[in-house]
Design a protein around this motif. Structure first.
Motif, mmCIF file in Angstrom:
data_model
loop_
_atom_site.group_PDB
_atom_site.id
_atom_site.type_symbol
_atom_site.label_atom_id
_atom_site.label_comp_id
_atom_site.label_asym_id
_atom_site.label_seq_id
_atom_site.Cartn_x
_atom_site.Cartn_y
_atom_site.Cartn_z
ATOM 1 N N ILE A 58 0.574 -0.981 0.256
ATOM 2 C CA ILE A 58 0.351 0.107 0.169
ATOM 3 C C ILE A 58 0.780 0.752 -0.186
ATOM 4 O O ILE A 58 1.934 1.317 0.640
ATOM 5 C CB ILE A 58 -0.784 0.261 1.134
ATOM 6 N N GLU A 59 0.343 2.198 -0.601
ATOM 7 C CA GLU A 59 1.220 3.523 -0.942
ATOM 8 C C GLU A 59 1.100 4.450 1.261
ATOM 9 O O GLU A 59 0.240 4.564 1.500
ATOM 10 C CB GLU A 59 0.870 4.310 -1.682
ATOM 11 N N GLY A 60 2.696 4.564 1.282
ATOM 12 C CA GLY A 60 2.129 5.160 2.592
ATOM 13 C C GLY A 60 1.239 4.577 3.684
ATOM 14 O O GLY A 60 1.339 4.844 4.236
ATOM 15 N N PHE A 61 2.313 3.208 3.769
ATOM 16 C CA PHE A 61 1.621 2.398 5.050
ATOM 17 C C PHE A 61 2.192 3.049 5.622
ATOM 18 O O PHE A 61 1.504 2.626 6.530
ATOM 19 C CB PHE A 61 2.174 0.787 4.623
ATOM 20 N N VAL A 62 3.496 3.139 6.087
ATOM 21 C CA VAL A 62 4.005 3.804 7.368
ATOM 22 C C VAL A 62 3.581 4.814 7.982
ATOM 23 O O VAL A 62 3.145 4.185 9.137
ATOM 24 C CB VAL A 62 5.722 3.636 7.196
ATOM 25 N N GLU A 63 3.396 5.732 7.108
ATOM 26 C CA GLU A 63 1.893 6.859 8.122
ATOM 27 C C GLU A 63 0.984 6.565 8.060
ATOM 28 O O GLU A 63 0.449 6.864 9.413
ATOM 29 C CB GLU A 63 2.429 7.836 6.596
ATOM 30 N N LEU A 64 0.333 5.588 7.444
ATOM 31 C CA LEU A 64 -1.109 5.366 7.917
ATOM 32 C C LEU A 64 -1.230 3.947 8.979
ATOM 33 O O LEU A 64 -2.011 4.948 10.064
ATOM 34 C CB LEU A 64 -1.615 4.050 6.474
ATOM 35 N N ARG A 65 0.034 3.469 9.312
ATOM 36 C CA ARG A 65 0.221 2.728 10.990
ATOM 37 C C ARG A 65 0.686 4.091 12.144
ATOM 38 O O ARG A 65 -0.438 3.694 12.889
ATOM 39 C CB ARG A 65 1.014 1.802 10.706
#
Lengths: 328, 634
Positions: B374-381
Motif C-alpha cells: 500500500i502506498e504510505g503504509f508506514v504513515e497510515l500505521r
C-alpha cells in the motif's frame, strides 16, 4: 431512457471451487442436450445439462490440479482439457463414457491456454506454451506430432506467452498464430518459416487474453491495466493499433468475440462482465452479478440465434448464464 | 623585486633569507602576491629561471621553511605552476616534506579545496614525488578508517580529509592502483563501517561517497558499490573532485577547428528532424469511410450508470477491524488494505468504542507488518497509532513505554514508539490541533542560526525550529485564526508519557543496550524527552519532570556520541523554557550552577559545532532567566 442491465437467465452452482474455463457445446440437432463444460480450480471438469441446469458428470483427470482450459473437438464426444498438472488430456465422452484417451505432457508451468484449430477432417493443430520460457509449440492432434516450435530470437525479451490464437482465413489458407506475451506485445507468427511476421506492443503490462476476427482482420487484447487494445492486420501482414478503450477498473481475464462478430464480452477483475459492440467498440452493457473476479466468458454455439447464451465463470464458484442481444 | 637575468652567479641565499623572514612575520600574502605571478611567467619556458627559483626556495633556512612553503602552496594558481616553482623541494628538504605531507593534510584542515588540488597535484606530477603521494594516500585512508577519528574529530576536518582522499584517488594511475588494491579495499571496508555507525547524517553521507569512489577506482569492471543517499551540493562537489581536468592548457589553435567542425555537423541534423514527424503519424482509420450499413446501430446499450470504480468496503466497527487485521486468512487482502486505510478515521469517530479495546489495538498496530504494497503504509500505521494513543492516553502510554524497554523489538519499532508518543503528546497539548494532518513526508534536520540576539523570544523560536526539525512528522496547516481554547489534555497524562521512558535507561537487556551499542536509539530517546519536556509547559508535573530530566542529563553528559550530546543540550533548553522560572530557582539552584559550568566547558571544548552552539544558547537562556527574575521583584 436506457434499460437497466438484465439479470442472468440462470446461475449454475455446485462446482465448490473457482471456475477457470467454460465451453459450450449446443450445436447439435434437436434430441441432443445442450451442454456446458466447466473447468474448476479443484481439478474437476463439470458437464452441465443446460435443460435441467444440473451437472450430470464430473470428470477428474488432472490430479486435483486446476483446470484452466476446456474445448471440444468436433462435437461433444471429444473433449480437450488443460490443467496445472502440466498435462493436456483428450477425453472420449461419447455414449456416456468418461475416459481419458490420450494426454500430452506439456511441461508448461504457466497459465497459457492452448488454442485449437481444425485444419482437416479429424485433424487439428494445437498451439501450446512449451517448457522453455518463451517458446510456443504447435502439435498436430490426434497424432501428437510436433509441427514446429516457435522461438523468439535472442534478446527479444518477450517473456512467457500468455495467450494464443491459431486461425486461418479460410480452409485453404495457411494457419497463422497470434500470441500475446508477458511484455505486453502481440506477435504474429509465420509457422512454416518459424519467423515473426509482425510484433506490436499493445500494453505496458502482460497481455492477459486476446481474440481475433479473421474476416475483418481485426483483433482485441486485454491486460492487467485499464486499457483494451484493438489492432488490425493489413495486407502486408503488419499489426497496427486501431483503437484503445479505457476501462473504469483495471484488469481483464478473458475476452471473447461472438461467432456472428457482432458483440464481444470481457471478463473483468472488478467482478463485472462488459459487453461491447464489435464494429466500433461501443460499450453496450455492464453485467454486475459476481462477487469476485470473473475468470472466463464464453458464447454458446446454438444454431438457433434466439437461443444464444453467454456464460461467465468466476472465483465466487458460480457460473452465470445470460441471454443478451440474442434477438439480432 | 626584479631580477637581473644572464648567467651571473648571483648569490641567491641572501634573497632566500629575506623571503623567509618576511614570510615568517606573516607577510606571506603580500610578498607571494607579487612574487608568484612574476616567477610563473619567468619560469614558464626558461629552465634557468626554474633552477634559480628552486635554489631560492632550497636556501631558505629550516626555521622559516614552513611559512615559505605554505605561502607558495596557497599562492600558486595551479598544480603545474607549483611544480615549476618548487621543483623537488619536498624530496630534498625534510622540513618541507613534513609540512606538505603531514602538517597541511593531517594536522590542519582549514585550507580550501583549490589549495588541496594544488598540493596533491604537485605531488603527483613528478615520478620522484609520486611515492610521497602514495604514502600520503595511505595515511589519509588510515585516518579516514579509524573509528576513534570518526567519533571525535570535527565534521569539518572529516570533510577535508575526504576531499583529500578523493583528489588523491583521481591522480592514481592503473599500475599504482593494482599494487595497492588490497589495502584500498581493507581501508574502505573498515572506514565505511565506522562512518555508517555514526549518528550524524552528514558523516554517514561522507563515508558513503568516499567508499563509492574507492570502489569505483578499484573495480573498473564488474559491480561497484552504490549507496542510496540524497544528493546535495556537498556530495556533488565531492564527486566532482574525482574527475581530473588535465593540468596543462590545450594549445589554443585547436578550439577554432573544433568549433567549425561542430557547426558543420549540426546542420545536417536539422532537416532530418523535420522529416520525422511525417512517418511517425499513427494510422488513424477514417471512420467516415465505414459506410457499410451496420446492424450495430440496432444494438441499444443498457444503462451503465452503476459502472463505477470498484471500492472495497472497509469494516464499520472497530472490533471488526481488529478481526480483519489479526485474521490469518490471507485471501482477503483487499479487505485488509481497506481496513488499514480506514482505521484512523474510525478510531477518531468512535472514541468510546476505541477505549474499550485500546491496548489491544495498540498491540496489533505495533506489530502490524505490511502484507501488501500500500502506498504510505508506514504513515497510515503511525496515524492510527497516534489516534489510539490520543483517544485513550493512559493505558496505551503505559503499554507503549513498557514495550519500549522489552525484549525482542527491532530498533525501528522502538523508535516508532518514541515518534508516536511525541506526536500524540503534541496533539494533546496543542489546542489548535483537530486531528487533521496533511501529508508532508519527513523533514530533514536543519539547524537554523539567527544572528546573535539577546531576546529570549528569538531563542524560543530557534529551539522551536530545532524541535520541529527533529521530529519526523507531518506538516500541520498553521491556522492563523485563533480557535477557541480547550483544556490542556496533556496535563493529566504528561507524567505517564515521560517518567516510564526515563526509568530504565540504564538497565541493559540482551537485545537492547541503550548505554552500549544502541546509541542511536539513546539519541532519539533523549530528543523525545526534550520534546515531551517542552510540551509539558503549564502542566502540573512539569517541575518534577524537570528535576528528573536534569538528573538524567547530568548522568549522561559525557557521552561520546555527538547526536546524544545534542539531545541532552536540547533537554536543557526545553527545561529552561518550560519549567516556571520561580520553580527553577527554588528547587534546582545547585544543579543549575553545576550545569552552567558544564555548559561553559562544552561551549569551549566540544568537538562538535552544533553542541557548542546549543551550549551557548543554553547559557544565554540562563542569563535571560536571571535577568527576568531580577527585574520582577518590586
Amino acid at each position: 431512457m436506457a434499460l437497466p442491465p438484465p439479470d442472468p437467465q440462470f446461475v449454475l452452482r455446485g462446482t465448490s471451487a473457482a471456475v477457470h474455463a467454460l465451453h459450450f457445446s449446443c450445436g447439435g440437432p434437436e434430441p441432443d442436450i445442450p451442454l456446458l463444460f466447466s473447468g474448476s480450480e479443484n481439478g474437476f471438469i463439470h458437464v452441465w445439462n443446460l435443460k435441467t441446469r444440473r451437472a450430470h458428470t464430473a470428470l477428474d483427470g488432472h490430479g486435483r490440479k486446476s483446470v484452466y482450459c476446456v474445448q471440444t473437438m468436433g462435437g461433444k464426444g471429444r473433449l480437450l482439457s488443460q490443467g496445472r498438472d502440466q498435462r493436456i488430456c483428450l477425453w472420449d465422452l461419447a455414449e456416456g463414457r468418461t475416459s481419458v484417451t490420450d494426454s500430452v505432457f506439456t511441461e508448461h508451468v504457466g497459465f497459457c491456454r492452448c488454442s485449437l484449430l481444425k485444419v482437416a477432417q479429424g485433424r487439428w493443430l494445437m498451439a501450446m506454451a512449451a517448457r522453455s520460457l518463451e517458446e510456443v509449440q504447435i502439435l498436430e492432434l490426434p497424432s501428437k506430432t510436433s509441427v514446429c516450435t516457435l522461438k523468439p530470437e535472442m534478446g527479444a525479451k518477450l517473456g512467457m506467452p500468455m495467450c494464443l490464437k491459431l486461425w486461418q482465413l479460410n480452409c485453404d489458407s495457411q494457419p497463422v498464430l497470434l500470441a500475446g506475451y508477458e511484455d505486453g506485445s502481440v506477435v504474429l507468427w509465420n509457422m512454416s518459416m518459424r519467423k515473426v511476421l509482425s510484433q506490436l506492443i499493445c500494453h505496458q503490462e502482460p497481455v492477459m487474453s486476446l481474440d481475433f476476427d479473421a474476416e475483418k482482420a481485426k483483433g482485441i487484447s486485454g491486460s492487467s491495466e485499464k486499457v483494451l487494445s484493438i489492432w488490425s492486420l493489413n495486407e502486408q501482414q503488419n499489426l497496427q493499433v486501431y483503437k484503445t478503450h479505457e476501462l473504469v477498473n483495471a484488469g481483464i481475464s478473458d475476452i471473447t468475440i461472438r461467432a456472428d462478430k457482432k458483440i464481444l464480452a470481457t471478463a473483468g477483475w472488478d467482478h463485472r462482465i462488459r459487453i461491447f459492440g464489435w464494429k466500433k467498440l461501443k460499450p453496450l452493457a455492464v453485467l454486475d452479478y459476481h462477487t469476485a473476479t470473473v475468470h472466463c466468458v464464453s458464447f454458446s454455439d446454438h444454431s438457433n440465434p434466439r437461443e444464444r447464451l453467454l456464460a461467465a465463470g468466476s472465483k465466487d464458484q458460480r457460473i452465470s448464464v445470460w441471454s443478451i442481444y440474442a434477438q439480432t | 623585486v626584479s631580477f637581473i637575468p644572464g648567467g651571473l652567479d648571483c648569490s641567491i641565499s641572501f634573497v632566500s633569507h629575506v623571503l623567509g623572514k618576511v614570510c615568517v612575520h606573516g607577510r606571506q600574502k603580500e610578498i607571494m602576491g607579487v612574487l608568484v605571478p612574476h616567477l610563473t611567467d619567468l619560469t614558464k619556458s626558461d629552465c634557468i629561471w626554474q633552477r634559480i627559483c628552486w635554489r631560492l626556495v632550497e636556501c631558505v633556512p629550516d626555521r622559516w621553511m614552513e611559512a615559505v612553503v605554505l605561502g607558495f602552496v596557497q599562492g600558486a594558481p595551479r598544480a603545474d605552476v607549483l611544480s615549476r616553482l618548487l621543483g623537488n623541494l619536498v624530496v630534498k628538504n625534510k622540513k618541507a616534506q613534513f609540512v606538505v605531507t603531514q602538517k597541511m593534510l593531517l594536522l590542519q584542515y582549514g585550507h580550501t579545496t583549490a589549495v588541496l588540488q594544488n598540493l596533491l597535484g604537485y605531488l603527483s606530477l613528478d615520478s620522484l614525488r609520486r611515492p610521497l603521494m602514495l604514502g600520503v594516500l595511505q595515511e589519509l585512508l588510515e585516518t579516514w578508517s579509524s573509528s576513534s577519528a570518526v567519533k571525535h574529530s570535527p565534521a569539518e576536518q572529516q570533510l577535508y580529509i575526504s576531499k583529500a582522499i578523493l583528489i588523491c584517488l583521481s591522480h592514481l594511475k592503473e599500475p599504482e592502483i593494482e599494487s595497492c588494491r588490497q589495502e584500498l579495499l581493507t581501508s574502505m571496508m573498515e572506514g565505511v563501517k565506522c562512518h555508517l555507525d555514526s549518528s550524524l547524517p552528514q558523516l554517514r553521507r561522507l563515508g558513503m561517497v568516499v567508499a563509492e569512489s574507492i570502489s569505483l577506482k578499484i573495480n573498473t569492471e564488474g559491480p561497484v558499490l552504490k549507496f542510496e543517499y540524497e544528493e546535495d551540493d556537498e556530495t556533488r562537489e565531492l564527486k566532482s573532485l574525482l574527475v581530473q581536468t588535465p593540468p596543462f592548457c590545450v594549445i589554443p589553435s585547436f578550439p577554432d577547428d573544433d568549433r567549425s567542425e561542430k557547426t558543420g555537423a549540426a546542420l545536417p541534423l536539422v532537416p532530418e528532424n523535420h522529416e520525422k514527424p511525417h512517418t511517425a503519424a499513427p494510422v488513424m482509420p477514417d471512420e467516415e469511410l465505414d459506410a457499410e450499413l451496420d446492424s450495430d446501430d440496432d444494438l441499444t446499450p443498457y444503462d451503465m450508470s452503476e459502472d463505477k470504480v470498484l471500492k472495497i468496503k472497509a469494516p464499520v466497527y472497530i472490533r471488526d477491524c481488529i478481526e480483519v487485521l489479526t485474521g490469518s486468512r490471507s485471501e482477503d487482502v483487499d479487505k485488509w488494505e481497506a481496513t488499514v486505510k480506514a482505521l484512523e478515521s474510525l478510531v477518531r469517530k468512535n472514541p468510546a468504542a476505541t477505549r474499550e479495546v485500546s491496548v489491544e489495538l495498540a498491540k496489533i498496530l505495533l506489530h502490524l507488518e505490511e502484507k501488501t504494497c500500500i502506498e504510505g503504509f508506514v504513515e497510515l500505521r503511525q496515524r492510527a497509532q497516534v489516534a489510539v494513543l490520543s483517544t485513550d492516553p493512559i493505558p496505551v502510554a503505559k503499554y507503549l513505554t513498557s514495550q519500549f524497554y522489552s525484549l525482542n523489538y527491532s530498533l525501528r519499532q522502538r523508535m516508532d514508539i518514541l515518534d508516536v508518543l511525541v506526536l500524540a503528546a503534541q496533539e494533546l497539548s496543542c489546542p489548535k490541533f483537530h486531528g487533521k494532518t496533511e501529508h508532508s513526508g519527513a523533514q530533514k534536520p536543519c539547524i537554523q542560526l539567527l544572528p546573535g540576539s539577546d531576546s529570549s523570544k528569538d531563542w524560543r523560536r530557534i529551539v522551536d525550529e530545532r524541535i520541529k526539525s527533529k521530529t519526523r512528522r507531518f506538516d500541520m496547516g498553521q491556522s492563523h485564526v485563533e480557535l477557541a481554547s480547550r483544556p490542556n489534555e496533556f496535563n493529566s497524562v504528561a507524567g505517564h508519557f515521560f517518567f516510564p521512558l526515563i526509568q530504565h535507561y540504564d538497565r541493559p537487556l540482551t537485545t537492547f543496550d541503550l548505554l552500549g551499542e544502541d546509541h542511536l536509539v539513546l539519541g532519539r530517546l533523549v530528543h523525545t524527552l526534550a520534546i515531551l519536556m517542552y510540551l509539558a509547559v503549564n502542566t502540573v508535573a512539569v517541575t518534577a519532570m524537570g528535576k528528573a530530566l536534569l538528573e538524567f542529563v547530568w548522568a549522561l553528559r559525557f557521552h561520546t556520541d555527538s547526536y546524544v550530546r545534542q539531545g541532552l543540550l536540547s533537554c536543557i533548553s526545553s527545561l529552561l523554557l518550560s519549567v516556571p522560572a520561580e520553580r527553577i530557582l527554588a528547587d534546582m539552584t545547585e544543579e543549575l550552577l553545576e550545569t552552567q559550568s558544564w555548559l561553559g566547558d562544552v561551549m569551549e571544548r566540544d568537538p562538535d559545532g552544533d553542541c557548542r552552539r546549543l551550549a551557548l544558547q543554553n547559557l544565554l537562556l540562563m542569563e535571560n532567566l536571571k535577568k527576568k527574575l531580577e527585574v520582577v521583584p518590586s
